[in-house]
Design a protein around this motif. Structure first.
Motif, PDB file in Angstrom:
ATOM      1  N   TYR A  75       0.844  -1.186   0.000  1.00 58.12           N
ATOM      2  CA  TYR A  75       0.000   0.000   0.000  1.00 58.12           C
ATOM      3  C   TYR A  75       0.882   1.240   0.000  1.00 58.12           C
ATOM      4  O   TYR A  75       1.759   1.387   0.853  1.00 58.12           O
ATOM      5  CB  TYR A  75      -0.878  -0.062   1.255  1.00 58.12           C
ATOM      6  CG  TYR A  75      -1.870   1.043   1.456  1.00 58.12           C
ATOM      7  CD1 TYR A  75      -3.187   0.906   1.007  1.00 58.12           C
ATOM      8  CD2 TYR A  75      -1.520   2.201   2.126  1.00 58.12           C
ATOM      9  CE1 TYR A  75      -4.118   1.913   1.228  1.00 58.12           C
ATOM     10  CE2 TYR A  75      -2.444   3.211   2.346  1.00 58.12           C
ATOM     11  CZ  TYR A  75      -3.745   3.060   1.898  1.00 58.12           C
ATOM     12  OH  TYR A  75      -4.666   4.053   2.117  1.00 58.12           O
ATOM     13  N   TRP A  76       0.675   2.096  -1.004  1.00 61.75           N
ATOM     14  CA  TRP A  76       1.414   3.344  -1.126  1.00 61.75           C
ATOM     15  C   TRP A  76       2.918   3.096  -1.296  1.00 61.75           C
ATOM     16  O   TRP A  76       3.341   2.538  -2.290  1.00 61.75           O
ATOM     17  CB  TRP A  76       1.092   4.281   0.035  1.00 61.75           C
ATOM     18  CG  TRP A  76      -0.313   4.831  -0.002  1.00 61.75           C
ATOM     19  CD1 TRP A  76      -1.256   4.649  -0.975  1.00 61.75           C
ATOM     20  CD2 TRP A  76      -0.934   5.658   0.978  1.00 61.75           C
ATOM     21  NE1 TRP A  76      -2.416   5.304  -0.667  1.00 61.75           N
ATOM     22  CE2 TRP A  76      -2.250   5.931   0.535  1.00 61.75           C
ATOM     23  CE3 TRP A  76      -0.519   6.188   2.198  1.00 61.75           C
ATOM     24  CZ2 TRP A  76      -3.151   6.717   1.260  1.00 61.75           C
ATOM     25  CZ3 TRP A  76      -1.420   6.971   2.925  1.00 61.75           C
ATOM     26  CH2 TRP A  76      -2.714   7.230   2.461  1.00 61.75           C
ATOM     27  N   THR A  77       3.737   3.493  -0.336  1.00 65.83           N
ATOM     28  CA  THR A  77       5.189   3.575  -0.554  1.00 65.83           C
ATOM     29  C   THR A  77       5.931   2.427   0.117  1.00 65.83           C
ATOM     30  O   THR A  77       6.478   2.574   1.213  1.00 65.83           O
ATOM     31  CB  THR A  77       5.731   4.910  -0.035  1.00 65.83           C
ATOM     32  OG1 THR A  77       5.300   5.086   1.327  1.00 65.83           O
ATOM     33  CG2 THR A  77       5.199   6.061  -0.855  1.00 65.83           C
ATOM     34  N   TRP A  94      -7.081 -12.170  -6.880  1.00 62.19           N
ATOM     35  CA  TRP A  94      -5.976 -11.911  -5.969  1.00 62.19           C
ATOM     36  C   TRP A  94      -5.362 -10.581  -6.377  1.00 62.19           C
ATOM     37  O   TRP A  94      -4.965 -10.399  -7.537  1.00 62.19           O
ATOM     38  CB  TRP A  94      -4.902 -12.995  -6.054  1.00 62.19           C
ATOM     39  CG  TRP A  94      -5.316 -14.402  -5.769  1.00 62.19           C
ATOM     40  CD1 TRP A  94      -5.154 -15.483  -6.595  1.00 62.19           C
ATOM     41  CD2 TRP A  94      -5.920 -14.914  -4.575  1.00 62.19           C
ATOM     42  NE1 TRP A  94      -5.630 -16.633  -5.997  1.00 62.19           N
ATOM     43  CE2 TRP A  94      -6.112 -16.310  -4.757  1.00 62.19           C
ATOM     44  CE3 TRP A  94      -6.340 -14.331  -3.378  1.00 62.19           C
ATOM     45  CZ2 TRP A  94      -6.680 -17.129  -3.779  1.00 62.19           C
ATOM     46  CZ3 TRP A  94      -6.914 -15.143  -2.410  1.00 62.19           C
ATOM     47  CH2 TRP A  94      -7.077 -16.520  -2.612  1.00 62.19           C
ATOM     48  N   SER A  95      -5.270  -9.643  -5.445  1.00 63.91           N
ATOM     49  CA  SER A  95      -4.695  -8.334  -5.732  1.00 63.91           C
ATOM     50  C   SER A  95      -3.356  -8.194  -5.017  1.00 63.91           C
ATOM     51  O   SER A  95      -3.237  -8.542  -3.840  1.00 63.91           O
ATOM     52  CB  SER A  95      -5.640  -7.222  -5.277  1.00 63.91           C
ATOM     53  OG  SER A  95      -5.016  -5.959  -5.364  1.00 63.91           O
ATOM     54  N   VAL A  96      -2.378  -7.641  -5.728  1.00 65.44           N
ATOM     55  CA  VAL A  96      -1.028  -7.570  -5.176  1.00 65.44           C
ATOM     56  C   VAL A  96      -0.653  -6.192  -4.642  1.00 65.44           C
ATOM     57  O   VAL A  96       0.409  -6.046  -4.022  1.00 65.44           O
ATOM     58  CB  VAL A  96       0.026  -8.020  -6.213  1.00 65.44           C
ATOM     59  CG1 VAL A  96      -0.205  -9.470  -6.609  1.00 65.44           C
ATOM     60  CG2 VAL A  96       0.029  -7.120  -7.443  1.00 65.44           C
ATOM     61  N   ALA A  97      -1.518  -5.162  -4.861  1.00 67.82           N
ATOM     62  CA  ALA A  97      -1.109  -3.831  -4.402  1.00 67.82           C
ATOM     63  C   ALA A  97      -2.251  -2.841  -4.510  1.00 67.82           C
ATOM     64  O   ALA A  97      -3.261  -3.087  -5.166  1.00 67.82           O
ATOM     65  CB  ALA A  97       0.082  -3.332  -5.217  1.00 67.82           C
ATOM     66  N   ASN A  98      -2.037  -1.667  -3.898  1.00 67.07           N
ATOM     67  CA  ASN A  98      -2.986  -0.562  -3.973  1.00 67.07           C
ATOM     68  C   ASN A  98      -2.246   0.772  -4.056  1.00 67.07           C
ATOM     69  O   ASN A  98      -1.396   1.073  -3.207  1.00 67.07           O
ATOM     70  CB  ASN A  98      -3.888  -0.535  -2.732  1.00 67.07           C
ATOM     71  CG  ASN A  98      -4.820   0.662  -2.733  1.00 67.07           C
ATOM     72  OD1 ASN A  98      -5.833   0.673  -3.424  1.00 67.07           O
ATOM     73  ND2 ASN A  98      -4.484   1.693  -1.962  1.00 67.07           N
ATOM     74  N   GLU A  99      -2.542   1.563  -5.090  1.00 65.11           N
ATOM     75  CA  GLU A  99      -2.066   2.942  -5.240  1.00 65.11           C
ATOM     76  C   GLU A  99      -0.565   3.082  -5.001  1.00 65.11           C
ATOM     77  O   GLU A  99      -0.124   3.846  -4.136  1.00 65.11           O
ATOM     78  CB  GLU A  99      -2.831   3.882  -4.296  1.00 65.11           C
ATOM     79  CG  GLU A  99      -4.248   4.160  -4.729  1.00 65.11           C
ATOM     80  CD  GLU A  99      -4.943   5.173  -3.828  1.00 65.11           C
ATOM     81  OE1 GLU A  99      -4.327   5.668  -2.868  1.00 65.11           O
ATOM     82  OE2 GLU A  99      -6.112   5.467  -4.082  1.00 65.11           O
ATOM     83  N   THR A 100       0.208   2.358  -5.771  1.00 65.87           N
ATOM     84  CA  THR A 100       1.661   2.399  -5.618  1.00 65.87           C
ATOM     85  C   THR A 100       2.278   3.312  -6.674  1.00 65.87           C
ATOM     86  O   THR A 100       1.936   3.220  -7.858  1.00 65.87           O
ATOM     87  CB  THR A 100       2.244   0.985  -5.736  1.00 65.87           C
ATOM     88  OG1 THR A 100       1.742   0.362  -6.924  1.00 65.87           O
ATOM     89  CG2 THR A 100       1.842   0.160  -4.530  1.00 65.87           C
ATOM     90  N   PRO A 101       3.198   4.201  -6.287  1.00 70.43           N
ATOM     91  CA  PRO A 101       3.812   5.135  -7.238  1.00 70.43           C
ATOM     92  C   PRO A 101       4.702   4.401  -8.233  1.00 70.43           C
ATOM     93  O   PRO A 101       5.401   3.453  -7.885  1.00 70.43           O
ATOM     94  CB  PRO A 101       4.618   6.075  -6.341  1.00 70.43           C
ATOM     95  CG  PRO A 101       4.886   5.288  -5.103  1.00 70.43           C
ATOM     96  CD  PRO A 101       3.707   4.392  -4.918  1.00 70.43           C
ATOM     97  N   ILE A 118      -5.781 -12.085 -11.591  1.00 68.56           N
ATOM     98  CA  ILE A 118      -4.805 -11.263 -10.890  1.00 68.56           C
ATOM     99  C   ILE A 118      -5.107  -9.795 -11.204  1.00 68.56           C
ATOM    100  O   ILE A 118      -5.387  -9.442 -12.347  1.00 68.56           O
ATOM    101  CB  ILE A 118      -3.360 -11.586 -11.317  1.00 68.56           C
ATOM    102  CG1 ILE A 118      -3.081 -13.092 -11.212  1.00 68.56           C
ATOM    103  CG2 ILE A 118      -2.363 -10.781 -10.492  1.00 68.56           C
ATOM    104  CD1 ILE A 118      -3.178 -13.650  -9.826  1.00 68.56           C
ATOM    105  N   SER A 119      -5.048  -8.957 -10.173  1.00 68.55           N
ATOM    106  CA  SER A 119      -5.244  -7.529 -10.394  1.00 68.55           C
ATOM    107  C   SER A 119      -4.465  -6.740  -9.356  1.00 68.55           C
ATOM    108  O   SER A 119      -3.751  -7.312  -8.520  1.00 68.55           O
ATOM    109  CB  SER A 119      -6.730  -7.156 -10.346  1.00 68.55           C
ATOM    110  OG  SER A 119      -6.937  -5.860 -10.869  1.00 68.55           O
ATOM    111  N   MET A 120      -4.600  -5.434  -9.412  1.00 65.45           N
ATOM    112  CA  MET A 120      -4.071  -4.510  -8.418  1.00 65.45           C
ATOM    113  C   MET A 120      -4.797  -3.188  -8.621  1.00 65.45           C
ATOM    114  O   MET A 120      -5.310  -2.919  -9.712  1.00 65.45           O
ATOM    115  CB  MET A 120      -2.570  -4.318  -8.572  1.00 65.45           C
ATOM    116  CG  MET A 120      -2.139  -3.786  -9.924  1.00 65.45           C
ATOM    117  SD  MET A 120      -0.379  -3.413 -10.039  1.00 65.45           S
ATOM    118  CE  MET A 120      -0.299  -1.893  -9.109  1.00 65.45           C
ATOM    119  N   ALA A 121      -4.869  -2.391  -7.583  1.00 71.20           N
ATOM    120  CA  ALA A 121      -5.521  -1.089  -7.685  1.00 71.20           C
ATOM    121  C   ALA A 121      -4.492  -0.052  -8.118  1.00 71.20           C
ATOM    122  O   ALA A 121      -3.649   0.373  -7.326  1.00 71.20           O
ATOM    123  CB  ALA A 121      -6.171  -0.702  -6.362  1.00 71.20           C
TER     124      ALA A 121
END
Length: 595
Positions: free
Chosen positions: A380-382, A414-421, A446-449
């Protein structure tokens, strides 16, 4: 002679401390022979960690974990678990002790209990989750150390257990660090404590560690079953029974302790409209593991998501793992049922369990209620993208999430992340995670936000190098709240990938009961108008296959400090924390009714 004695004692101590070990997560702990350690645990708040480190910050041999008692009147021992108050486990300390509402640091937990080990069997000590850093001791001896706040872990503590009174002590530390997963900043409450179930699991020396049962193909209704033992052992017989489908198969393990089979079957397909589950029995020796498993397929075709071969629009909502009516970490079927019932009222067939793996009760209750699930890990994020230990932590959380829930028919993403720069290091980190997820389970998406943060002339274009690793393109957008207020009708969207699109977040805040003009922040009318404009805008996106607006209910966050409005709550919920519907609820419900 003295040297030989010292060496012998050292080897004895080393062997004793090596006797307990973390073993791979045991599947479906609910179906095993267990002894619950839930209930009241004594606790000590240890702000400076004096129960673990000496005054020079060196770990001690005899800290709080030995649970020492004075043996003579002059003995100096400056702690006593038995004189301290108790916390409920599972639970968080923030909502059980007012002094600890904002606390981030170390709390020691201690549980005394009677136990009588069974001859010839092994004992595992299982934790559903501890947030975040846990050192576990059994009868004064260290069982192990675990990091990560939302996935299960277990230790083989057979050689530590006594016939009679036993003591488990856990040093729990929820301090945030840059190299952790999640990292130092995140927009939810950092609930500390032993937040999920604790139990002892009695198993045979050879037991079923995990298994997978899934519908592989609609054509011919091919069902695959695989099983893995806790040790590499050939010739072990494992029997699979699905009585309603008249299936009974006996498998023999290979040298690596695994076995698998493909078979034809004609099950009713699990779906939100018909969440059919079949009783499944897996037998090895004297143990029979019972489960309820549904059969369905999930895939993509062009810009469509297909459930059981048919296009489906995912009418979703995001949910945090927080209790309704007062906050605190949700940890029961009752909590899950309340939250999911609110989602049902919205007309949802899908929930995004954000931003970390939720408890097993929630996933199973969603399955029974016919709710499809997006499950993710807290990248998540950084995140510290270049730190090898950080990656290992994330991969471990991803692996344990998948191994725990791989038999749940309702989990489709299955999601691997959210709002990553964006960065090369981030792309390398996340692509490796995506490949790991696919290697573990190729039967789900597979996805991610992702995020879209800028536009030129109101034209938004999604560009993310992770597009080649995901099956579904998902992104968060906050038109009308963090950017471009009242400009949603002007927006156009370009997603240059031939894949389905899920808007994984949109929304804005409102305090329940606060009313005013539609251009007045924090009013229900502002949020209502935002949802009206956003849903109309989203209808124009090519390939839109679902949405999970942010969020079902107001939830606690230390980042939300506006007095009289937020009061440490993120107010983007469509429900208040007490389950009261805001006006935007009815906008989304109406929109979903037409999908």
């Amino acid at each position: 002679m003295k040297k030989l004695l010292s060496t012998t004692l050292l080897l004895m101590v080393s062997g004793l401390w090596a006797a307990a070990q973390e073993v791979p997560q045991i599947a479906n702990v609910m179906a095993r022979q267990t002894t619950s350690l839930n209930g009241e645990w004594n606790y000590i708040v240890d702000v400076q960690e004096e129960g673990y480190y000496d005054y020079r910050m060196n770990p001690m041999r005899s800290g709080f974990f030995v649970n020492a008692k004075p043996q003579r009147p002059e003995d100096l021992i400056e702690y006593d678990f038995d004189k301290n108050p108790t916390l409920k486990v599972p639970g968080d300390w923030n909502t059980q002790d007012d002094r600890l509402f904002f606390y981030e640091g170390t709390v020691w937990y201690k549980k005394s209990f009677e136990y009588h080990p069974q001859a010839g069997k092994r004992t595992l000590l299982y934790f559903g989750a501890v947030n975040y850093d846990a050192h576990v001791y059994v009868n004064g001896q260290k069982a192990g150390h675990h990091q990560g706040g939302f996935t299960p872990f277990n230790y083989d503590v057979t050689d530590f257990m006594k016939d009679g009174e036993n003591v488990v002590i856990v040093k729990v530390d929820n301090k945030r660090h840059a190299e952790d997963v999640p990292t130092q900043i995140f927009d939810w409450w950092n609930y500390g404590g032993i937040t999920r179930d604790v139990c002892l699991v009695t198993v045979e020396p050879t037991y079923v560690e995990n298994y997978k049962l899934q519908l592989k193909s609609l054509e011919g209704r091919l069902v695959n079953f695989s099983v893995k033992l806790n040790r590499e052992e050939a010739g072990i017989l494992v029997t699979l029974s699905i009585p309603e489908l008249k299936i009974k198969k006996t498998l023999t393990t290979a040298a690596d302790g695994t076995a698998s089979i493909s078979m034809k079957a004609k099950p009713q397909l699990w779906s939100p409209e018909n969440p059919k589950l079949y009783k499944v029995e897996i037998k090895l020796g004297e143990e029979t593991i019972c489960d309820e498993i549904g059969f369905r397929t999930i895939e993509t075709k062009g810009k469509q998501i297909l459930l059981n071969g048919q296009p489906i629009f995912l009418k979703g909502i995001s949910i945090h793992e927080e209790k309704p009516n007062g906050g605190g970490r949700a940890n029961s079927t009752e909590d899950a049922h309340t939250l999911l019932s609110w989602a049902k009222e919205l007309g949802c067939n899908f929930v995004r369990l954000a931003h970390y793996p939720h408890n097993e009760y929630a996933v199973r209750e969603a399955e029974r209620m016919g709710m499809l699930v997006w499950s993710e890990i807290p990248c998540y994020w950084t995140i510290a993208w270049t730190n090898p230990d950080t990656y290992a932590n994330a991969e471990r959380q991803l692996t344990n999430m998948i191994l725990r829930d791989q038999n749940r028919a309702n989990v489709i993403i299955w999601s691997v992340a959210n709002e990553t720069p964006h960065s090369e290091a981030r792309d390398a980190f996340l692509s490796k995670l995506a490949k790991r997820a696919r290697a573990l389970d190729d039967s789900r998406l597979i996805s991610m936000a992702m995020e879209v943060i800028s536009a030129s002339n109101y034209h938004n274009k999604l560009q993310d190098n992770m597009h080649e690793y995901v099956d579904v393109v998902s992104f968060n957008q906050y038109i009308g709240w963090y950017r471009d207020v009242n400009d949603a009708p002007k927006m156009t969207w370009e997603i240059p990938y031939e894949k389905p699109v899920i808007i994984s977040e949109f929304g804005g805040g409102a305090r329940y009961g606060l009313h005013g003009e539609k251009n007045q922040r924090w009013t229900e009318e502002f949020q209502e108008n935002l949802y009206q404009e956003n849903t109309a805008m989203l209808d124009k996106i090519d390939g839109l296959a679902g949405t999970t607006p942010w969020i079902l209910k107001d939830f606690r966050s230390p980042r939300r400090v506006l007095t009289g409005i937020q009061d440490f709550y993120n107010r983007k919920g469509l429900f208040s924390d007490n389950g009261e519907k805001k006006k935007a609820f009815f906008v989304l419900k109406d929109w979903y009714s037409k999908k």
